[in-house]
Design an enzyme around this catalytic site. Structure first.
Site, PDB file in Angstrom:
ATOM      1  N   LYS A  47     -35.549  -9.085   1.513  1.00 10.53           N
ATOM      2  CA  LYS A  47     -35.537  -7.706   1.008  1.00 10.53           C
ATOM      3  C   LYS A  47     -36.440  -6.832   1.884  1.00 10.53           C
ATOM      4  CE  LYS A  47     -34.523  -9.129  -3.733  1.00 10.53           C
ATOM      5  NZ  LYS A  47     -35.007  -9.433  -5.081  1.00 10.53           N
ATOM      6  N   GLN A  70     -40.263  -9.687  -8.664  1.00 19.82           N
ATOM      7  CA  GLN A  70     -39.322 -10.778  -8.388  1.00 19.82           C
ATOM      8  C   GLN A  70     -39.281 -11.767  -9.555  1.00 19.82           C
ATOM      9  OE1 GLN A  70     -37.186 -10.886  -5.840  1.00 19.82           O
ATOM     10  NE2 GLN A  70     -36.313 -12.811  -6.532  1.00 19.82           N
ATOM     11  N   ASP A  98     -34.404  -2.264  -9.767  1.00 22.64           N
ATOM     12  CA  ASP A  98     -33.562  -3.376 -10.212  1.00 22.64           C
ATOM     13  C   ASP A  98     -32.648  -2.946 -11.371  1.00 22.64           C
ATOM     14  OD1 ASP A  98     -33.854  -5.861  -8.844  1.00 22.64           O
ATOM     15  OD2 ASP A  98     -35.889  -6.065  -9.635  1.00 22.64           O
TER      16      ASP A  98
HETATM   17  N1  GUN Z   1     -34.256 -12.926  -9.073  1.00 22.35           N
HETATM   18  C1  GUN Z   1     -32.949 -13.235  -8.898  1.00 22.35           C
HETATM   19  N2  GUN Z   1     -32.223 -12.108  -8.738  1.00 22.35           N
HETATM   20  C2  GUN Z   1     -33.082 -11.071  -8.826  1.00 22.35           C
HETATM   21  C3  GUN Z   1     -32.922  -9.659  -8.732  1.00 22.35           C
HETATM   22  O1  GUN Z   1     -31.830  -9.110  -8.560  1.00 22.35           O
HETATM   23  N3  GUN Z   1     -34.084  -8.936  -8.851  1.00 22.35           N
HETATM   24  C4  GUN Z   1     -35.287  -9.496  -9.076  1.00 22.35           C
HETATM   25  N4  GUN Z   1     -36.343  -8.694  -9.204  1.00 22.35           N
HETATM   26  N5  GUN Z   1     -35.463 -10.803  -9.162  1.00 22.35           N
HETATM   27  C5  GUN Z   1     -34.362 -11.579  -9.041  1.00 22.35           C
END
Ligand code: GUN
Length: 288
Positions: A54, A98, A121
């Site tokens: 990311k 996360q 998110d």
């Molecule tokens: N863990 C797995 N997928 C995601 C996501 O789309 N966002 C976040 N913050 N954590 C994740």
């Protein structure tokens, strides 16, 4: 006939080039550099890789990224303090905590603590509500990435029978909602299946578009797919054979009309929508 491979990686590259242009224009007009703050608690190896990817994607798009690493024994109070500090920081436009968080930390409470205006998110209840009402502030990243893939590959969504396998808050639920909404990219007939669904193979065989996010390696087999259907695999399972999706790719590609690979399918599109949301967040904070 072998299915068309839906190359998410190549599409994400195109979309990120568009986003990099929009970001450069935004910076020029506003003097503000969009910034994403990622919070990583603990040392889950998969999460480390996701967060690194990311950040790399941010750098290449002209978006600033900051990483806040916290040890796995971080308390709720400590994590809430970090989130609240980021909420107040004018230099930070998007916040990403996360998941999964280490055991003992209340995910629901943490996700609710993120400012809805910085919630890239789209996990905050206010943003989930806006998505359900078809007036989204932020797009749910994985579902929106899949919607873009279908739109840009000219796969007919309107009137199609979409089967979503899996009912998670991150993928299954928002996927069903956005494809059933009235309007472009929507108007599908949606069925959501899950681990308790009876006759799952028969139901899956009805699908024109099958989106699989159940978290079980090679769960969807060739006999569960209607010939010519589009199959979208959200799975990321680490097995002895290596990284593997929720779909038995080798067998299903002989039946499906189009299919996403793992890796190189949905993953890069999810990150692209996160970048898009960060730019949206910077725009929103400029005008509010
Ligand atoms: N863990 C797995 N997928 C995601 C996501 O789309 N966002 C976040 N913050 N954590 C994740």
């Amino acid at each position: 006939m072998t299915a068309t491979i839906l190359d998410g990686k190549a599409l994400a590259k195109e979309m990120r080039a568009e986003l990099a242009e929009q970001t450069a224009e935004f910076i020029q007009d506003s003097g503000v550099v969009p910034c994403l703050a990622a919070v990583l608690v603990g040392d889950d190896p998969a999460s480390e890789i996701y967060v690194r990817n990311k950040q790399k994607a941010c750098d290449r798009t002209g978006i600033e990224s900051k990483l806040h690493r916290l040890p796995s024994d971080t308390s709720m109070d400590e994590l809430l303090t970090v989130v609240n500090r980021l909420n107040r920081d004018d230099q930070v436009h998007g916040i990403l905590v996360q998941l999964p968080l280490p055991e003992g930390l209340d995910e629901t409470r943490i996700l609710k603590a993120v400012s809805p205006m910085k919630d890239v998110d789209a996990f905050h209840p206010e943003n989930v509500g806006l998505i359900v009402q078809n007036r989204p502030r932020f797009l749910p990243c994985t579902p929106a990435g899949i919607q873009q893939l279908l739109l840009r590959k000219n796969i007919e969504i309107a009137g199609a029978h979409v089967m979503v396998v899996g009912r998670s808050d991150i993928v299954g639920k928002p996927m069903g909602i956005i494809l059933m909404q009235r309007g472009p990219g929507g108007d599908a007939t949606v069925t959501v299946c899950h681990s308790r669904t009876k006759n799952l193979p028969e139901i899956c065989r009805e699908a024109d578009i099958l989106v699989v996010a159940i978290g079980r390696a090679k769960f969807v087999t060739a006999d569960m797919v209607k010939p010519g259907a589009t199959v979208v695999d959200v799975g990321m399972n680490r097995t002895e054979e290596g990284l593997c999706g929720d779909v038995d790719f080798e067998a299903v590609k002989e039946v499906a009309g189009a299919i996403t690979p793992v890796p190189g399918g949905v993953g890069p599109l999810t990150i692209t929508m996160l970048l898009q949301n960060t730019l949206t967040a910077a725009r929103l904070q400029l005008t509010s």
